[in-house]
Design a protein around this motif. Sequence first.
Motif, PDB file in Angstrom:
ATOM      1  N   UNK A  50       1.002  -1.292   0.048  1.00  0.00           N
ATOM      2  CA  UNK A  50       0.005   0.116   0.102  1.00  0.00           C
ATOM      3  C   UNK A  50       0.859   1.311   0.009  1.00  0.00           C
ATOM      4  N   UNK A  51       0.227   1.979  -0.761  1.00  0.00           N
ATOM      5  CA  UNK A  51       1.127   3.521  -0.777  1.00  0.00           C
ATOM      6  C   UNK A  51       0.006   4.674  -0.408  1.00  0.00           C
ATOM      7  N   UNK A  52       0.601   5.705   0.545  1.00  0.00           N
ATOM      8  CA  UNK A  52      -0.134   6.754   1.118  1.00  0.00           C
ATOM      9  C   UNK A  52      -0.342   7.646   0.070  1.00  0.00           C
ATOM     10  N   UNK A  53      -1.371   7.932  -0.585  1.00  0.00           N
ATOM     11  CA  UNK A  53      -1.622   8.974  -1.665  1.00  0.00           C
ATOM     12  C   UNK A  53      -2.015  10.323  -0.919  1.00  0.00           C
ATOM     13  N   UNK A  54      -2.703  10.284   0.188  1.00  0.00           N
ATOM     14  CA  UNK A  54      -2.703  11.850   0.552  1.00  0.00           C
ATOM     15  C   UNK A  54      -3.553  11.623   2.066  1.00  0.00           C
ATOM     16  N   UNK A  55      -3.252  12.661   2.530  1.00  0.00           N
ATOM     17  CA  UNK A  55      -3.776  12.562   4.330  1.00  0.00           C
ATOM     18  C   UNK A  55      -4.410  13.943   4.458  1.00  0.00           C
ATOM     19  N   UNK A  56      -5.409  13.903   5.327  1.00  0.00           N
ATOM     20  CA  UNK A  56      -6.042  15.307   5.753  1.00  0.00           C
ATOM     21  C   UNK A  56      -6.165  15.018   7.477  1.00  0.00           C
ATOM     22  N   UNK A  62      -5.561  12.142  -4.700  1.00  0.00           N
ATOM     23  CA  UNK A  62      -4.249  12.872  -4.274  1.00  0.00           C
ATOM     24  C   UNK A  62      -4.491  14.115  -3.483  1.00  0.00           C
ATOM     25  N   UNK A  63      -5.765  14.629  -3.750  1.00  0.00           N
ATOM     26  CA  UNK A  63      -5.975  16.002  -3.370  1.00  0.00           C
ATOM     27  C   UNK A  63      -7.419  16.091  -2.641  1.00  0.00           C
ATOM     28  N   UNK A  64      -7.650  15.448  -1.320  1.00  0.00           N
ATOM     29  CA  UNK A  64      -8.696  15.690  -0.889  1.00  0.00           C
ATOM     30  C   UNK A  64      -9.097  17.155  -0.320  1.00  0.00           C
ATOM     31  N   UNK A  65     -10.422  17.557  -0.580  1.00  0.00           N
ATOM     32  CA  UNK A  65     -10.838  18.726  -0.087  1.00  0.00           C
ATOM     33  C   UNK A  65     -12.124  18.792   0.672  1.00  0.00           C
ATOM     34  N   UNK A  66     -12.114  19.492   1.840  1.00  0.00           N
ATOM     35  CA  UNK A  66     -13.418  19.417   2.704  1.00  0.00           C
ATOM     36  C   UNK A  66     -14.429  20.264   1.947  1.00  0.00           C
ATOM     37  N   UNK A  67     -15.451  19.692   2.018  1.00  0.00           N
ATOM     38  CA  UNK A  67     -16.679  20.496   1.095  1.00  0.00           C
ATOM     39  C   UNK A  67     -17.567  21.217   2.371  1.00  0.00           C
ATOM     40  N   UNK A  68     -17.872  20.389   3.373  1.00  0.00           N
ATOM     41  CA  UNK A  68     -18.527  21.176   4.460  1.00  0.00           C
ATOM     42  C   UNK A  68     -18.196  20.402   5.807  1.00  0.00           C
TER      43      UNK A  68
END
Length: 188
Positions: free
Chosen positions: A1-7, A46-52
Amino acid sequence: PVLVASLAFPGQVDAVAVSGTRALVAAGAMPYVSSGFWAVDVSDPGQPQVLARLDIYGRSYGLAATADHAFIAQGFQGLQVIDMHSTLLPEPVATLDTPGETYAIAALGDLLAVSDDSLGLLLVDIGAPTSPAIVGTLDIAISGGLAFQSPFLFVTNPAPGLQVIDLSNPAQPVVVGNADPPGTEAGE
């Protein structure tokens, strides 16, 4: 497994569910007082974005999602339903007072399976999400997860470890199989 992104989220992340290109997250800085519910766009992993974000009272133990709704198991506060039609404005639309405290949760179509420390398994009709209704129960111990593979529900519990429940008739769930893990008294 490879970490793609984190938030990062404040406090402890209690639960996550995915619906389409949205990850729904329940987390909070003070788990027994207040927590938050976040909708996150994961269309580009790769780029999670908070929507709400939505403030909710109490700790969230489990989270399940359908296309337009999120369902949160909140311990002694029962079940909370969040309308996700507008991802930017999630809105609480219903609660269901359950007999005991709710923990694990899983959704399949119009059916929600919820672990309840008083009755065991609750089966909830969510065909009308603003009016969830208990349609069936089964007195079993549930210590961990719930997972659907229609028409079956797989439940982890202290003994025998894994139970398979036939939900062909949600008003009358039936245990059809048990699996004892190796290394236990029953599974040796």
